[in-house]
Design a protein around this motif. Structure first.
Motif, PDB file in Angstrom:
ATOM      1  N   UNK A 389       0.815  -1.213   0.000  1.00 16.75           N
ATOM      2  CA  UNK A 389       0.000   0.000   0.000  1.00 16.75           C
ATOM      3  C   UNK A 389       0.848   1.261   0.000  1.00 16.75           C
ATOM      4  N   UNK A 390       1.783   1.351   0.936  1.00 18.25           N
ATOM      5  CA  UNK A 390       2.613   2.556   1.022  1.00 18.25           C
ATOM      6  C   UNK A 390       3.679   2.579  -0.057  1.00 18.25           C
ATOM      7  N   UNK A 391       4.216   1.400  -0.390  1.00 13.88           N
ATOM      8  CA  UNK A 391       5.224   1.360  -1.430  1.00 13.88           C
ATOM      9  C   UNK A 391       4.693   1.748  -2.791  1.00 13.88           C
ATOM     10  N   UNK A 392       3.440   1.383  -3.080  1.00  8.55           N
ATOM     11  CA  UNK A 392       2.843   1.755  -4.366  1.00  8.55           C
ATOM     12  C   UNK A 392       2.701   3.265  -4.480  1.00  8.55           C
ATOM     13  N   UNK A 393       2.270   3.912  -3.393  1.00  9.52           N
ATOM     14  CA  UNK A 393       2.134   5.367  -3.426  1.00  9.52           C
ATOM     15  C   UNK A 393       3.482   6.042  -3.649  1.00  9.52           C
ATOM     16  N   UNK A 394       4.502   5.568  -2.929  1.00  8.73           N
ATOM     17  CA  UNK A 394       5.829   6.162  -3.088  1.00  8.73           C
ATOM     18  C   UNK A 394       6.386   5.888  -4.485  1.00  8.73           C
ATOM     19  N   UNK A 395       6.214   4.653  -4.987  1.00  5.16           N
ATOM     20  CA  UNK A 395       6.726   4.307  -6.313  1.00  5.16           C
ATOM     21  C   UNK A 395       6.007   5.105  -7.405  1.00  5.16           C
ATOM     22  N   UNK A 396       4.709   5.323  -7.229  1.00  5.62           N
ATOM     23  CA  UNK A 396       3.935   6.089  -8.201  1.00  5.62           C
ATOM     24  C   UNK A 396       4.440   7.524  -8.283  1.00  5.62           C
ATOM     25  N   UNK A 397       4.832   8.067  -7.123  1.00  2.00           N
ATOM     26  CA  UNK A 397       5.375   9.420  -7.114  1.00  2.00           C
ATOM     27  C   UNK A 397       6.800   9.465  -7.653  1.00  2.00           C
ATOM     28  N   UNK A 398       7.606   8.445  -7.319  1.00  2.00           N
ATOM     29  CA  UNK A 398       9.002   8.421  -7.761  1.00  2.00           C
ATOM     30  C   UNK A 398       9.138   8.191  -9.259  1.00  2.00           C
ATOM     31  N   UNK A 399       8.055   7.751  -9.902  1.00  2.60           N
ATOM     32  CA  UNK A 399       8.111   7.472 -11.338  1.00  2.60           C
ATOM     33  C   UNK A 399       8.266   8.741 -12.166  1.00  2.60           C
ATOM     34  N   UNK A 400       7.994   9.894 -11.571  1.00  7.65           N
ATOM     35  CA  UNK A 400       8.182  11.147 -12.302  1.00  7.65           C
ATOM     36  C   UNK A 400       9.260  11.969 -11.602  1.00  7.65           C
ATOM     37  N   UNK A 401      10.066  12.699 -12.370  1.00  8.89           N
ATOM     38  CA  UNK A 401      11.181  13.445 -11.774  1.00  8.89           C
ATOM     39  C   UNK A 401      10.678  14.638 -10.969  1.00  8.89           C
ATOM     40  N   UNK A 402      11.471  15.049 -10.016  1.00  8.96           N
ATOM     41  CA  UNK A 402      11.130  16.200  -9.203  1.00  8.96           C
ATOM     42  C   UNK A 402      12.073  16.327  -8.031  1.00  8.96           C
ATOM     43  N   UNK A 403      12.223  17.552  -7.525  1.00  6.36           N
ATOM     44  CA  UNK A 403      13.130  17.783  -6.411  1.00  6.36           C
ATOM     45  C   UNK A 403      12.653  17.072  -5.153  1.00  6.36           C
ATOM     46  N   UNK A 404      11.342  17.054  -4.924  1.00  2.60           N
ATOM     47  CA  UNK A 404      10.800  16.396  -3.730  1.00  2.60           C
ATOM     48  C   UNK A 404      11.133  14.910  -3.737  1.00  2.60           C
ATOM     49  N   UNK A 405      10.980  14.258  -4.888  1.00  3.06           N
ATOM     50  CA  UNK A 405      11.272  12.832  -4.976  1.00  3.06           C
ATOM     51  C   UNK A 405      12.753  12.548  -4.754  1.00  3.06           C
ATOM     52  N   UNK A 406      13.625  13.423  -5.271  1.00  7.96           N
ATOM     53  CA  UNK A 406      15.060  13.215  -5.075  1.00  7.96           C
ATOM     54  C   UNK A 406      15.454  13.341  -3.611  1.00  7.96           C
ATOM     55  N   UNK A 407      14.740  14.173  -2.862  1.00  9.82           N
ATOM     56  CA  UNK A 407      15.033  14.341  -1.444  1.00  9.82           C
ATOM     57  C   UNK A 407      14.484  13.204  -0.596  1.00  9.82           C
ATOM     58  N   UNK A 408      13.297  12.722  -0.942  1.00  8.58           N
ATOM     59  CA  UNK A 408      12.627  11.730  -0.106  1.00  8.58           C
ATOM     60  C   UNK A 408      13.020  10.296  -0.438  1.00  8.58           C
ATOM     61  N   UNK A 409      13.535  10.055  -1.624  1.00  7.85           N
ATOM     62  CA  UNK A 409      13.927   8.685  -1.984  1.00  7.85           C
ATOM     63  C   UNK A 409      14.996   8.121  -1.046  1.00  7.85           C
ATOM     64  N   UNK A 410      16.095   8.843  -0.759  1.00  2.00           N
ATOM     65  CA  UNK A 410      17.067   8.297   0.216  1.00  2.00           C
ATOM     66  C   UNK A 410      16.481   8.145   1.607  1.00  2.00           C
ATOM     67  N   UNK A 411      15.590   9.063   1.995  1.00  5.23           N
ATOM     68  CA  UNK A 411      14.974   8.961   3.318  1.00  5.23           C
ATOM     69  C   UNK A 411      14.143   7.697   3.445  1.00  5.23           C
ATOM     70  N   UNK A 412      13.503   7.297   2.363  1.00 11.87           N
ATOM     71  CA  UNK A 412      12.683   6.092   2.370  1.00 11.87           C
ATOM     72  C   UNK A 412      13.534   4.841   2.539  1.00 11.87           C
ATOM     73  N   UNK A 413      14.784   4.883   2.071  1.00  7.54           N
ATOM     74  CA  UNK A 413      15.672   3.725   2.189  1.00  7.54           C
ATOM     75  C   UNK A 413      16.472   3.711   3.486  1.00  7.54           C
TER      76      UNK A 413
END
Length: 420
Positions: A389-413
């Motif tokens: 459930x949560x991974x799908x939401x994050x993956x759906x957002x990470x599929x498009x480029x953006x500064x927010x995604x670049x910042x939150x992707x390492x935090x998620x890992x």
């Protein structure tokens, strides 16, 4: 009605991605991460800082941080190097050859990665321990009084266990990328006069470099944060930063030092996750459309046979033999039970499995195997549902480029490399 045929589905998905704000997609994953990871971690650091002000910190404590940190980096680098030496040839064999038993071998090489640390430690003990199969056979063949192979509580067994765990990462990540590469590119280089080694070095390796570096970085991160392998197989002499956190927090009750070690580990883990996220986005893709299995060939030439069977033999010895040794040990009696002096018969037995269903000491913590298996399945099922459930939401957002995604992707890992 929305057209959900192939072109319509793609257009609908693109329109949906553009219409949803990234913040809305990140609300649930970030809330879960905050409540169950960041807040508890913040409380630990707060207690450590408060204890540090009460007890005081001096510069001598830096030496107590540098020593486990240095050994952690050293053993992680060695383990990663040996994993590369085993995993890269295995990735090549899986990516370029078809042979009988390939599917079964792929499954067997994946199995170590999902095994609990206690099972891995028991497997290596059953194979290489003082009463392991290797020592038992050598003692009987050469009539020795003691075990000749002494690997437990050594750096060698730590590296072996890490290679046992992480070889599948190289096989999966690099092997998949290698399988997608067009083998005709290397063939063209050979036609133009390049040797096999030069064609690999100047054509194949540059295309594999993003996948290879990301896989090595992931292996290094797992080795860097290793805990159970070090504690159960390495012994007290080999204290990594993870083991030192455990010792200082739970045995010495030294929260300031444990908090400082945790902060150092999280800093290194954050740097590793940022680097991995950057590399993972640059993995090579096929330069032309390829049919699945197009670049594979049967093992026909003697050189191919030699390479394939050598790699298969190494994987069998390294990855399969510890599990086989543990399985065989569970149905074999080699020594007397406690209190028995003589009169026992060695050989095949099912007594160890029978003992699983008997609570001889009347312990309140005894759980029947059926209940334990059911609990594991329930916990795993709930975990899968929440993660999807949560991974799908994050993956759906990470599929498009953006500064927010670049910042939150390492935090998620970050929880992946946090101290256990």
């Amino acid at each position: 009605m929305t057209d959900l045929s192939s072109p319509g589905r793609v257009a609908f998905t693109v329109q949906l991605r553009r219409g949803i704000s990234p913040w809305l997609l990140w609300i649930l994953p970030l809330a879960f991460l905050t409540v169950f990871f960041l807040l508890p971690l913040g409380n630990i650091f707060r207690l450590a800082v408060e204890a540090a002000f009460r007890q005081g910190l001096d510069f001598s404590i830096l030496n107590r941080v540098a020593r486990p940190l240095g050994f952690t980096i050293y053993q992680a680098a060695l383990s990663t190097l040996f994993t590369l030496l085993i995993g890269l040839p295995a990735a090549y064999v899986f990516a370029r050859f078809t042979f009988p038993g390939k599917g079964l071998l792929r499954v067997l090489t994946t199995l170590p990665f999902i095994l609990p640390t206690v099972v891995v430690a028991a497997s290596f003990n059953a194979l290489l321990g003082p009463r392991g199969w290797v020592n038992v056979l050598l003692m009987r063949i050469f009539a020795l009084d003691g075990p000749p192979v002494q690997l437990l509580n050594s750096l060698a067994i730590i590296i072996l266990a890490h290679v046992f765990y992480n070889t599948t990462i190289l096989i999966r990540v690099v092997g998949t990328a290698w399988e997608q590469l067009d083998p005709r590119l290397e063939g063209v280089a050979r036609v133009l006069g390049a040797s096999t080694w030069r064609a690999f070095w100047e054509v194949t390796l540059p295309l594999l470099r993003p996948a290879l570096l990301s896989a090595l970085l992931l292996v290094f991160m797992f080795d860097f944060t290793s805990f159970g392998v070090i504690l159960l197989l390495g012994g007290p002499r080999f204290a990594t930063i993870e083991v030192e956190i455990y010792i200082q927090a739970l045995q010495m009750l030294n929260l300031p030092l444990a908090g400082l070690l945790s902060a150092v580990q999280l800093l290194f883990t954050l740097l590793l996750t940022v680097a991995y996220s950057r590399l993972a986005g640059k993995r090579s893709i096929p330069l032309a459309p390829r049919v699945h299995g197009e670049g594979m060939r049967k093992v026909e030439r003697w050189r191919d046979r030699l390479v394939v069977w050598f790699v298969v033999s190494v994987l069998a010895i390294l990855l399969v033999s510890p599990l086989a040794a543990l399985t065989l040990r569970s149905v074999t009696r080699l020594e007397a039970n406690r209190g028995e002096r003589d009169g026992f018969a060695s050989g095949f037995t099912l007594n160890y499995y029978n003992e699983l269903f008997i609570n001889r000491r009347g312990s309140l913590f005894y759980v029947p195997p059926i209940d334990a298996a059911r609990n594991s399945l329930v916990y795993a099922g709930v975990t899968v549902v929440l993660s999807l459930g949560m991974g799908f939401l994050a993956a759906f957002s990470l599929a498009r480029p953006g500064r927010l995604n670049r910042l939150l992707d390492p935090l998620l890992m970050l929880p992946l490399g946090a101290s256990a």
